[in-house]
Design a protein around this motif. Sequence first.
Motif, PDB file in Angstrom:
ATOM      1  N   THR A  14       0.837  -1.207   0.000  1.00 14.07           N
ATOM      2  CA  THR A  14       0.000   0.000   0.000  1.00 14.07           C
ATOM      3  C   THR A  14       0.869   1.253   0.000  1.00 14.07           C
ATOM      4  O   THR A  14       0.625   2.196  -0.771  1.00 14.07           O
ATOM      5  N   LEU A  17       2.659   1.730  -3.431  1.00  9.90           N
ATOM      6  CA  LEU A  17       1.737   2.246  -4.447  1.00  9.90           C
ATOM      7  C   LEU A  17       1.413   3.719  -4.183  1.00  9.90           C
ATOM      8  O   LEU A  17       1.372   4.530  -5.118  1.00  9.90           O
ATOM      9  N   HIS A  18       1.179   4.071  -2.926  1.00  7.38           N
ATOM     10  CA  HIS A  18       0.870   5.451  -2.573  1.00  7.38           C
ATOM     11  C   HIS A  18       2.002   6.392  -2.982  1.00  7.38           C
ATOM     12  O   HIS A  18       1.782   7.398  -3.653  1.00  7.38           O
ATOM     13  N   ARG A  65      -4.029  -0.387  -7.352  1.00  5.61           N
ATOM     14  CA  ARG A  65      -4.199   0.083  -5.971  1.00  5.61           C
ATOM     15  C   ARG A  65      -5.626  -0.153  -5.479  1.00  5.61           C
ATOM     16  O   ARG A  65      -5.839  -0.521  -4.315  1.00  5.61           O
ATOM     17  N   TRP A  68      -5.972  -3.894  -4.785  1.00  7.23           N
ATOM     18  CA  TRP A  68      -5.237  -4.193  -3.551  1.00  7.23           C
ATOM     19  C   TRP A  68      -5.990  -3.650  -2.338  1.00  7.23           C
ATOM     20  O   TRP A  68      -6.100  -4.322  -1.311  1.00  7.23           O
TER      21      TRP A  68
END
Length: 179
Positions: A14, A17-18, A65, A68
């Motif tokens: 996470t 990806l952020h 994202r 996920w």
Amino acid sequence: MRWADDGFRYGLITRALHWLMAGLLAWQFTGMAVKLIVGRAPITAFWVGTHKDIGLLLLALLLIRAVWGLANLKLRPPHQPGFWGRAALVGHLTLYGLMLVVPSLALLRQIGSGRPLEFFGLQLMAGQGVKIDWMTAPANAVHGLLAWVLLAAIAGHILMVVVHRFVWKDGIAERMIGR
């Protein structure tokens, strides 16, 4: 640090990806700012020349994202209760909505332009050779405007991170930033 979210903090995937998307969005907005400030110049040609490719990459990363995030939905740290938690939820949904709509409009425009769809030089779709106005018109009308609205939403997001970290000191920001 765990790969997945754990209910208290966001996991490595996470976070990766952020921050990858944050960096790519910064690239996009910086390029457009350079274009507005400098005008036509070699630096502008380079930066703006990557705009479509990075936009398509951002759209793909957003979809990854989202998948996920849905897979980890029960493991994600919860929003705060009350007004600020609802405001955070609305803010995040706004960010995700704009990150979906802005590049989707540009993709629709590219497909409707009649030119091939390419991604870093790799042709993904042949061009039809004919411009389709109903596909190009929406992006021509609002892609740029909504992109600047997205930038304003990102600025609001960053402002709230600063508030959480330095004013309220509630540990919320650390869930994504880390220690």
